[in-house]
Design an enzyme around this catalytic site. Structure first.
Site, mmCIF file in Angstrom:
data_model
loop_
_atom_site.group_PDB
_atom_site.id
_atom_site.type_symbol
_atom_site.label_atom_id
_atom_site.label_comp_id
_atom_site.label_asym_id
_atom_site.label_seq_id
_atom_site.Cartn_x
_atom_site.Cartn_y
_atom_site.Cartn_z
ATOM 1 N N CYS A 2 19.179 20.869 -82.033
ATOM 2 C CA CYS A 2 19.977 19.809 -82.616
ATOM 3 C C CYS A 2 19.060 18.785 -83.282
ATOM 4 O O CYS A 2 17.855 18.772 -83.073
ATOM 5 C CB CYS A 2 20.811 19.127 -81.547
ATOM 6 S SG CYS A 2 21.691 20.276 -80.462
ATOM 7 N N ARG A 27 17.572 23.335 -89.140
ATOM 8 C CA ARG A 27 17.501 23.732 -87.734
ATOM 9 C C ARG A 27 18.723 24.543 -87.300
ATOM 10 O O ARG A 27 18.673 25.244 -86.304
ATOM 11 C CB ARG A 27 17.410 22.481 -86.838
ATOM 12 C CG ARG A 27 16.083 21.744 -86.920
ATOM 13 C CD ARG A 27 16.179 20.413 -86.203
ATOM 14 N NE ARG A 27 14.866 19.780 -86.070
ATOM 15 C CZ ARG A 27 14.216 19.662 -84.928
ATOM 16 N NH1 ARG A 27 14.730 20.135 -83.823
ATOM 17 N NH2 ARG A 27 13.038 19.069 -84.878
ATOM 18 N N TRP A 74 24.199 21.850 -82.159
ATOM 19 C CA TRP A 74 24.301 23.298 -81.990
ATOM 20 C C TRP A 74 24.906 23.509 -80.605
ATOM 21 O O TRP A 74 24.328 23.113 -79.602
ATOM 22 C CB TRP A 74 22.935 23.957 -82.103
ATOM 23 C CG TRP A 74 22.958 25.455 -82.073
ATOM 24 C CD1 TRP A 74 23.188 26.294 -83.127
ATOM 25 C CD2 TRP A 74 22.696 26.293 -80.935
ATOM 26 N NE1 TRP A 74 23.093 27.609 -82.716
ATOM 27 C CE2 TRP A 74 22.793 27.636 -81.372
ATOM 28 C CE3 TRP A 74 22.410 26.049 -79.591
ATOM 29 C CZ2 TRP A 74 22.611 28.715 -80.526
ATOM 30 C CZ3 TRP A 74 22.225 27.120 -78.746
ATOM 31 C CH2 TRP A 74 22.312 28.434 -79.215
ATOM 32 N N ASN A 99 19.871 15.779 -77.462
ATOM 33 C CA ASN A 99 19.392 17.153 -77.591
ATOM 34 C C ASN A 99 18.963 17.624 -76.209
ATOM 35 O O ASN A 99 18.382 16.861 -75.439
ATOM 36 C CB ASN A 99 18.172 17.247 -78.518
ATOM 37 C CG ASN A 99 18.519 16.979 -79.964
ATOM 38 O OD1 ASN A 99 19.683 16.881 -80.320
ATOM 39 N ND2 ASN A 99 17.497 16.852 -80.790
ATOM 40 N N GLY A 100 19.198 18.908 -75.906
ATOM 41 C CA GLY A 100 18.762 19.448 -74.628
ATOM 42 C C GLY A 100 19.939 19.900 -73.775
ATOM 43 O O GLY A 100 21.075 19.998 -74.241
ATOM 44 N N GLU A 482 10.786 43.653 -85.720
ATOM 45 C CA GLU A 482 10.980 42.462 -86.545
ATOM 46 C C GLU A 482 11.934 42.751 -87.706
ATOM 47 O O GLU A 482 12.789 41.917 -88.048
ATOM 48 C CB GLU A 482 9.626 41.959 -87.065
ATOM 49 C CG GLU A 482 9.691 40.833 -88.082
ATOM 50 C CD GLU A 482 10.282 39.545 -87.543
ATOM 51 O OE1 GLU A 482 10.506 38.631 -88.358
ATOM 52 O OE2 GLU A 482 10.529 39.423 -86.327
ATOM 53 N N LYS A 486 15.503 40.814 -88.370
ATOM 54 C CA LYS A 486 15.847 40.136 -89.616
ATOM 55 C C LYS A 486 17.209 40.585 -90.127
ATOM 56 O O LYS A 486 18.019 39.772 -90.573
ATOM 57 C CB LYS A 486 14.773 40.391 -90.679
ATOM 58 C CG LYS A 486 13.498 39.652 -90.472
ATOM 59 C CD LYS A 486 13.695 38.157 -90.669
ATOM 60 C CE LYS A 486 12.630 37.355 -89.936
ATOM 61 N NZ LYS A 486 12.843 37.265 -88.495
ATOM 62 N N GLU A 489 19.930 39.065 -87.897
ATOM 63 C CA GLU A 489 20.039 37.612 -87.990
ATOM 64 C C GLU A 489 20.883 37.157 -89.175
ATOM 65 O O GLU A 489 21.711 36.252 -89.040
ATOM 66 C CB GLU A 489 18.645 36.985 -88.127
ATOM 67 C CG GLU A 489 17.859 36.880 -86.844
ATOM 68 C CD GLU A 489 16.518 36.228 -87.088
ATOM 69 O OE1 GLU A 489 16.264 35.183 -86.467
ATOM 70 O OE2 GLU A 489 15.721 36.743 -87.894
ATOM 71 N N HIS A 505 14.637 60.816 -76.863
ATOM 72 C CA HIS A 505 14.938 60.372 -75.503
ATOM 73 C C HIS A 505 16.207 59.517 -75.453
ATOM 74 O O HIS A 505 16.375 58.728 -74.524
ATOM 75 C CB HIS A 505 13.741 59.609 -74.924
ATOM 76 C CG HIS A 505 12.514 60.454 -74.779
ATOM 77 N ND1 HIS A 505 12.403 61.444 -73.830
ATOM 78 C CD2 HIS A 505 11.352 60.485 -75.493
ATOM 79 C CE1 HIS A 505 11.221 62.042 -73.951
ATOM 80 N NE2 HIS A 505 10.577 61.471 -74.956
ATOM 81 N N LYS A 604 17.199 26.915 -85.901
ATOM 82 C CA LYS A 604 15.813 27.155 -86.305
ATOM 83 C C LYS A 604 14.838 26.848 -85.174
ATOM 84 O O LYS A 604 13.999 27.660 -84.832
ATOM 85 C CB LYS A 604 15.484 26.299 -87.527
ATOM 86 C CG LYS A 604 14.057 26.448 -88.038
ATOM 87 C CD LYS A 604 13.790 27.852 -88.546
ATOM 88 C CE LYS A 604 12.402 27.999 -89.136
ATOM 89 N NZ LYS A 604 12.112 29.393 -89.488
#
Length: 609
Positions: A2, A27, A74, A99-100, A482, A486, A489, A505, A604
């Site tokens: 946030c 963010r 957020w 925030n938190g 990665e 991407k 996301e 497998h 972010k």
């Protein structure tokens, strides 16, 4: 995650608060709000739309004032809704942003409800507002100090009061908060970038600090182990926020801009590297490197994948055992500490809550040798670690990390070479060869970016899919991870990554003509094994999309699509191969019409656990 902005001034501060929120939009957030002291009362405007819509609403409501607080949220506790958006009020007296996460909010909520407080939201934040209100006795600074002694968890807060029109109080524990010192006015923010253009005089508050902002003055107290507070002085630093970096220029999205900034970011990261020496990582690094027998890497998300790639380098080139741990898991399991371990944290922001907590946990287990690879020189991670390497990627706005990842890989490769040198495993000829490859890396990445038109053609096909597999072998397996991340996301396509040898497998059961299989095919020692894995896919009717080095002899044919990489790059090949995966995710997301820079549900900077 946030964003917080606060101010005490004699002018109308609302435009500064709104501009600060705009600078923090990168963010990620799902609601936003502003509250000010106006006409002897507290007034607020909140929205579940973007800050631009909030700005319009503020104008319609004629909200203005010289003292105020603002926030982008957020969601953690409670759905994204106006009644859960910050700022939160307690009665008409106390306003607060946070925030938190407050871990004991249920206990405090029950206690406050028994005292008659009525809750309007599902948030943990409203608990703090009511707690400050309950403790308020004419001095907001005193009430906040007493309130935070009751809180368990992480927080950065900004609080103001109807009865004290030129005062804002801030406090932090586990979430970042900075003080901005202006001419006759003072500011609070969760990130110095929020104050760019307003002041460059910044104080980075420490854990347990409480700050009192008034017109043209401030003071700070630090919480002591016994619960008392002592007056302290914190250094005022001149910080030049990267205002120009937030301009899109000719690009459609920040993510696209940042993908194409990678040659420059890599060059900037290497600019001060004249040769391989432990002192690249700070004074005293040589002795630390001599005193360690192993490396422990702690990171989250994309940074975890950069660390996973580095494990191959560290063990294969430097000959030093390396383990890589997801930071949010490491601190909650029993592990075997070794004081001769170099604990390496990796974070773009340097404020990642899980990674900072894991670092402190490792140090508490008796592992004092710490090093961080980070993109922000003033971050908590840099302050917490004895050694550091700054990646100089510049501000990264897009939620999906790109240039931060490739510059992390560069830094980790330099760390590998420095440890190899210290351990007597790097000859002068090898150092020269590696340095030559690093110097050529920006040009090599630029050549890969020229493949964009071919990737765009693939993206049109991918946009119609709902699932994808990514395959890699050896040090390219983390790059496959990665690439899958991407795609997930920003395009919201379900994607998984596997070592190619693991197909038989289990994952091979998923392969059909509707499941694209993206494969990283460098010309390395595992190429022939990889070709056999590709045949397993083709035999089940799977469609292959292969990023292949030029000399791999993998040819395009029905069901096999090949994009040829400009050159094979040896140990540094992962840095080149991740770039087309970034482009594939980006252009697929564009084709699907998703919000590329602000994907749903994501933030972010992850500053909560």
């Amino acid at each position: 995650m946030c964003g917080i902005v606060g101010a005490v001034s004699t002018r109308n501060i609302v435009p500064v608060l709104v501009e600060g929120l705009k600078r923090l939009e990168y963010r990620g957030y799902d609601s936003c709000g502003v509250a000010v002291h106006q006409g002897g009362e507290l007034r607020r405007t909140r929205s579940t739309s973007r800050v631009a819509e909030l700005e319009t609403q503020i104008a319609q409501d004629s909200v203005q004032g010289g003292t105020g607080i603002a926030h982008t949220r957020w969601a953690t506790h409670g759905v994204p809704a106006v009644h859960n958006a910050h700022p939160h009020f307690s009665g008409k007296r106390i306003g607060l942003v946070h925030n938190g996460i407050i871990e004991n909010h249920d206990e405090l909520r029950a206690e406050l409800q028994n005292k008659g407080y009525v809750f309007e939201s599902q948030t943990d934040t409203e608990v703090i507002a009511h707690l400050v209100h309950q403790l308020y006795d004419g001095d907001l600074f005193d009430a906040v100090q007493r309130a935070i002694l009751r809180l368990k968890g992480a927080y950065a807060i900004a609080v103001f009061c109807r009865d004290e029109p030129h005062r804002v109080v801030g406090a932090r524990e586990g979430s970042p908060l900075v003080l901005g010192v202006g001419q006759g006015e003072t500011f609070l923010a969760s990130d110095a970038m929020a104050l760019a253009g307003v002041t460059d005089q910044i104080v980075y508050l420490e854990e347990g600090d409480v700050v009192d902002l008034q017109l043209g003055k401030h003071w700070i107290t630090a919480r002591q182990a016994d619960g008392s507070f002592e007056r302290v002085q914190r250094e005022v630093r001149t910080v030049h926020a990267h205002t120009g970096a937030a301009e899109l220029g000719p690009y459609q999205h920040y993510m696209q801009k940042e993908i194409f900034e990678q040659p420059r970011a890599i060059a900037d990261t290497l600019e001060s590297v004249a040769g391989i020496t432990p002192e690249l990582f700070g004074d005293g690094a040589y002795q630390v490197f001599k005193d360690i027998d192993r490396v422990l890497i702690l990171a989250c998300g994309t940074s975890y994948y950069s660390g996973s790639t580095a494990k191959y380098w560290l063990e294969g080139i430097a000959g030093i055992p390396c383990s890589v741990e997801i930071a949010s898991e490491y601190r909650y399991r029993d592990s075997v500490p070794d004081p001769r371990t170099l604990v390496v944290t990796i974070s773009q922001s340097g404020e990642t809550a899980d990674t900072i907590a894991a670092l402190k946990h490792a140090r508490g287990l008796g592992m004092p040798h710490t090093l961080t690879i980070c993109n922000v020189a003033t971050s908590a991670m840099v302050r917490e670690c004895k050694l550091n390497f700054l990646t100089h990627a510049g501000v990264e706005i897009g939620v999906a990390s790109t240039k931060a990842f490739t510059t992390q890989l560069v830094a980790l490769f330099l760390l590998t070479l420095a440890l190899a040198q210290t351990r007597g495993k790097l000859t002068d000829a090898q150092e020269a060869a590696h340095m030559k490859a690093l110097r050529h890396l920006p040009a090599a990445v630029q050549a890969v970016l020229a493949l964009e038109p071919q990737v765009i053609a693939w993206a049109a096909d991918f946009a119609r899919k709902e699932n994808a597999l990514f395959l890699g072998r050896g040090l390219h397996y983390p790059i496959a991870l990665e690439g899958a991340l991407k795609l997930k996301e920003i395009s919201y396509i379900h994607a998984e990554a596997y070592p190619a040898g693991e197909l038989k497998h289990g994952p091979l059961a998923l392969v059909t003509a509707a499941m694209p299989v993206v494969t990283i095919a460098p010309n390395d020692a595992l190429l022939e094994k990889l070709k056999s894995n590709l045949q397993e896919v083709r035999a089940r009717g799977g469609e292959l999309f292969v990023f292949a080095d030029t000399d791999t002899q993998i040819k395009s044919e029905p069901g096999v699509h090949v994009i040829r990489m400009p050159e094979h790059y040896g140990a540094l090949s992962p840095i080149l191969h991740v770039v087309p995966l970034q482009l594939l995710a980006y252009h697929t997301a564009c084709a699907r019409g998703t919000d590329v820079d602000k994907p749903r549900n994501l933030a972010k900077s992850v500053t909560v656990e």
